[in-house]
Design a protein around this motif. Structure first.
Motif, PDB file in Angstrom:
ATOM      1  N   ILE A 187       0.869  -1.183   0.000  1.00 23.40           N
ATOM      2  CA  ILE A 187       0.000   0.000   0.000  1.00 23.40           C
ATOM      3  C   ILE A 187       0.898   1.222   0.000  1.00 23.40           C
ATOM      4  O   ILE A 187       1.654   1.456   0.950  1.00 23.40           O
ATOM      5  CB  ILE A 187      -0.940  -0.010   1.221  1.00 23.40           C
ATOM      6  N   ILE A 188       0.855   1.979  -1.089  1.00 16.08           N
ATOM      7  CA  ILE A 188       1.794   3.094  -1.282  1.00 16.08           C
ATOM      8  C   ILE A 188       1.276   4.386  -0.675  1.00 16.08           C
ATOM      9  O   ILE A 188       2.015   5.117  -0.013  1.00 16.08           O
ATOM     10  CB  ILE A 188       2.079   3.304  -2.786  1.00 16.08           C
ATOM     11  N   ARG A 189      -0.008   4.666  -0.887  1.00 23.45           N
ATOM     12  CA  ARG A 189      -0.570   5.948  -0.443  1.00 23.45           C
ATOM     13  C   ARG A 189      -1.979   5.734   0.085  1.00 23.45           C
ATOM     14  O   ARG A 189      -2.751   4.968  -0.493  1.00 23.45           O
ATOM     15  CB  ARG A 189      -0.574   6.962  -1.592  1.00 23.45           C
ATOM     16  N   VAL A 190      -2.300   6.413   1.174  1.00 21.25           N
ATOM     17  CA  VAL A 190      -3.620   6.297   1.786  1.00 21.25           C
ATOM     18  C   VAL A 190      -4.226   7.700   1.880  1.00 21.25           C
ATOM     19  O   VAL A 190      -3.667   8.579   2.542  1.00 21.25           O
ATOM     20  CB  VAL A 190      -3.538   5.664   3.196  1.00 21.25           C
ATOM     21  N   GLN A 191      -5.360   7.904   1.197  1.00 20.43           N
ATOM     22  CA  GLN A 191      -6.038   9.199   1.257  1.00 20.43           C
ATOM     23  C   GLN A 191      -6.851   9.337   2.534  1.00 20.43           C
ATOM     24  O   GLN A 191      -6.817  10.378   3.187  1.00 20.43           O
ATOM     25  CB  GLN A 191      -6.969   9.350   0.040  1.00 20.43           C
ATOM     26  N   ARG A 192      -7.567   8.255   2.890  1.00 21.49           N
ATOM     27  CA  ARG A 192      -8.370   8.258   4.107  1.00 21.49           C
ATOM     28  C   ARG A 192      -8.216   6.904   4.796  1.00 21.49           C
ATOM     29  O   ARG A 192      -8.145   5.865   4.138  1.00 21.49           O
ATOM     30  CB  ARG A 192      -9.856   8.524   3.802  1.00 21.49           C
ATOM     31  N   ILE A 193      -8.178   6.923   6.130  1.00 23.49           N
ATOM     32  CA  ILE A 193      -7.934   5.711   6.905  1.00 23.49           C
ATOM     33  C   ILE A 193      -9.006   4.643   6.619  1.00 23.49           C
ATOM     34  O   ILE A 193      -8.723   3.449   6.658  1.00 23.49           O
ATOM     35  CB  ILE A 193      -7.902   6.029   8.421  1.00 23.49           C
ATOM     36  N   GLU A 194     -10.224   5.081   6.295  1.00 22.91           N
ATOM     37  CA  GLU A 194     -11.312   4.132   6.046  1.00 22.91           C
ATOM     38  C   GLU A 194     -10.988   3.185   4.889  1.00 22.91           C
ATOM     39  O   GLU A 194     -11.568   2.099   4.785  1.00 22.91           O
ATOM     40  CB  GLU A 194     -12.617   4.885   5.753  1.00 22.91           C
ATOM     41  N   GLU A 195     -10.052   3.581   4.015  1.00 20.50           N
ATOM     42  CA  GLU A 195      -9.657   2.721   2.894  1.00 20.50           C
ATOM     43  C   GLU A 195      -9.011   1.424   3.377  1.00 20.50           C
ATOM     44  O   GLU A 195      -8.916   0.456   2.626  1.00 20.50           O
ATOM     45  CB  GLU A 195      -8.659   3.462   1.988  1.00 20.50           C
ATOM     46  N   LEU A 196      -8.547   1.404   4.625  1.00 22.03           N
ATOM     47  CA  LEU A 196      -7.793   0.263   5.138  1.00 22.03           C
ATOM     48  C   LEU A 196      -8.664  -0.731   5.890  1.00 22.03           C
ATOM     49  O   LEU A 196      -8.152  -1.595   6.592  1.00 22.03           O
ATOM     50  CB  LEU A 196      -6.681   0.762   6.067  1.00 22.03           C
ATOM     51  N   ALA A 197      -9.985  -0.628   5.742  1.00 21.87           N
ATOM     52  CA  ALA A 197     -10.890  -1.490   6.507  1.00 21.87           C
ATOM     53  C   ALA A 197     -10.624  -2.969   6.266  1.00 21.87           C
ATOM     54  O   ALA A 197     -10.798  -3.801   7.165  1.00 21.87           O
ATOM     55  CB  ALA A 197     -12.343  -1.158   6.171  1.00 21.87           C
ATOM     56  N   SER A 198     -10.167  -3.325   5.054  1.00 22.33           N
ATOM     57  CA  SER A 198      -9.961  -4.736   4.721  1.00 22.33           C
ATOM     58  C   SER A 198      -8.543  -5.218   4.973  1.00 22.33           C
ATOM     59  O   SER A 198      -8.223  -6.377   4.734  1.00 22.33           O
ATOM     60  CB  SER A 198     -10.300  -4.969   3.238  1.00 22.33           C
ATOM     61  N   VAL A 199      -7.673  -4.340   5.473  1.00 27.90           N
ATOM     62  CA  VAL A 199      -6.272  -4.714   5.694  1.00 27.90           C
ATOM     63  C   VAL A 199      -6.148  -5.613   6.915  1.00 27.90           C
ATOM     64  O   VAL A 199      -6.719  -5.329   7.972  1.00 27.90           O
ATOM     65  CB  VAL A 199      -5.392  -3.451   5.864  1.00 27.90           C
ATOM     66  N   ASN A 200      -5.406  -6.703   6.768  1.00 28.73           N
ATOM     67  CA  ASN A 200      -5.122  -7.602   7.888  1.00 28.73           C
ATOM     68  C   ASN A 200      -3.912  -7.052   8.633  1.00 28.73           C
ATOM     69  O   ASN A 200      -2.782  -7.130   8.144  1.00 28.73           O
ATOM     70  CB  ASN A 200      -4.841  -9.017   7.365  1.00 28.73           C
ATOM     71  N   THR A 201      -4.141  -6.476   9.811  1.00 25.25           N
ATOM     72  CA  THR A 201      -3.062  -5.807  10.543  1.00 25.25           C
ATOM     73  C   THR A 201      -2.227  -6.745  11.387  1.00 25.25           C
ATOM     74  O   THR A 201      -1.245  -6.341  11.987  1.00 25.25           O
ATOM     75  CB  THR A 201      -3.636  -4.702  11.454  1.00 25.25           C
ATOM     76  N   GLY A 202      -2.602  -8.006  11.486  1.00 25.12           N
ATOM     77  CA  GLY A 202      -1.762  -8.999  12.145  1.00 25.12           C
ATOM     78  C   GLY A 202      -1.688  -8.840  13.644  1.00 25.12           C
ATOM     79  O   GLY A 202      -2.582  -8.311  14.286  1.00 25.12           O
ATOM     80  N   THR A 203      -0.579  -9.295  14.225  1.00 25.22           N
ATOM     81  CA  THR A 203      -0.399  -9.298  15.673  1.00 25.22           C
ATOM     82  C   THR A 203       0.166  -7.988  16.160  1.00 25.22           C
ATOM     83  O   THR A 203       0.554  -7.130  15.382  1.00 25.22           O
ATOM     84  CB  THR A 203       0.549 -10.441  16.083  1.00 25.22           C
TER      85      THR A 203
END
Length: 368
Positions: A187-203
């Motif tokens: 993921i290179i650039r994020v305009q709004r944090i809501e775009e990351l809803a599907s990201v698996n953030t792990g431990t």
């Protein structure tokens, strides 16, 4: 153009993963880069983890302690050792530094918040590099930042920084953990944090640290709300800081919000710890969200928690989703009596004239 930069380096970058010993070559390289930035006229703040990890190594412990009293004692051992190393290396570059230890309480109380701001400004005007860490030796659990990602974001907002760099053990944010999933997409650039809803953030971090990718995303939300451009990048390659500032696309960059909230709103939204929750009806939610109105007692369905007047509370819709935070004008006991009632009825219910609003719009901050 001179800018204010906050650089946070985590324990995973400062120490060797197998032993917990300091990674001296990384630290020396980081300090060289920070001094280069200072010579270019930038104002630099370093938020450094590692005190507990260094203390463990110093005492021969093989794992990070969980008991808070033991952790605080070990932090006291490690902090002195860590600052000695920083001072020696910065001195070799003829760069003065200062140690700044903070607890959440320093940002909860408004007068201390303002004093912290003034102290940072004075240090930066003197050309000093403040080295910030949580004051682990005195922080109590309910007033802990919990991780230095959150601390660095709050400091970046406090000083009106231009950039926040979160140096970690991966080169950028991915759609999943690239160490476990070969199909993880960068993921290179994020305009709004809501775009990351599907990201698996792990431990939540390494054996020696307390942060993880989820805390970095949370920190990015705090910082970007304050208008601070935030970058997640590889901590073992401090030279990336110079390349990013020169315009190279390295790491994951989070765009700052176009209309950042002011310092007082940042203090309400992120500096304070909410002590209660108010559940609102649809009309109150709409009045706050769409019309920018204050919260009245008539719009409150339910009150949760115990709090005093001027404490911070969460404002939630019927589903429990938080829509805003604010400073409340009544205690929880008073609100339980007047919730759902019209403002003109309040004097008769309480026996005295209270505030017209439960949360005034000037003391209310919408969730981004």
């Amino acid at each position: 153009m001179a800018q204010t930069l906050v650089i946070k380096i985590g324990t995973s970058s400062l120490t060797q993963s197998d032993s917990g010993q300091l990674a001296l070559s990384t630290i020396a390289s980081l300090i060289e880069v920070l001094c280069t930035l200072r010579h270019h006229g930038h104002r630099v703040i370093l938020v450094s983890s590692g005190a507990v990890g260094v203390g463990c190594a110093r005492l021969g412990l093989t794992e990070r302690p969980k008991a808070i009293a033991l952790k605080q004692a070990i932090a006291a051992v490690g902090q002195g050792r860590l600052m000695r190393i920083y001072d020696d290396l910065f001195t070799a570059m003829q760069q003065p530094i200062a140690q700044v230890l903070l607890t959440r309480g320093d940002l909860v109380e408004r007068s201390r918040y303002v004093n912290a701001y003034q102290t940072f400004q004075a240090l930066l005007q003197l050309g000093v590099v403040p080295i910030v860490n949580e004051n682990d030796t005195v922080a109590v659990e309910e007033l802990k930042f919990g991780d230095n990602d959150t601390l660095s974001a709050l400091v970046a907002g406090l000083v009106d920084a231009d950039w926040l760099f979160l140096l970690t053990d991966v080169d950028r944010l991915y759609s999943a953990d690239p160490r476990r999933n070969p199909d993880a997409e960068p993921i290179i650039r994020v305009q709004r944090i809501e775009e990351l809803a599907s990201v698996n953030t792990g431990t939540s971090g390494t054996a020696w640290g307390t942060g993880g990718m989820i805390t970095k995303i949370s920190a990015a939300r705090i910082a970007t709300d304050a208008g601070v451009r935030t970058v997640i990048t590889q901590g073992r390659s401090p030279q990336n800081l110079l390349k990013i500032l020169a315009g190279e696309s390295i790491g994951t960059q989070f765009e700052p919000q176009p209309r950042p909230i002011n310092a007082r709103q940042r203090w309400i939204a992120h500096g304070l710890i909410p002590t209660g929750t108010l559940i609102l009806d649809d009309g109150a939610v709409n009045a706050i969200r769409q019309l920018g109105r204050s919260l009245l007692a008539a719009g409150i369905i339910h009150t949760e928690g115990e709090f005093d007047s001027q404490d911070a509370v969460r404002l939630c819709d019927r589903t429990g989703q938080e829509i805003a935070r604010g400073l409340v004008n009544y205690t929880s006991a008073e609100l339980q009596k007047i919730q759902g009632r019209r403002s003109e009825d309040i004097p008769n219910i309480l026996g005295y004239a209270g505030a017209e609003t439960v949360v005034h719009r000037d003391n209310l901050v919408l969730n981004s």
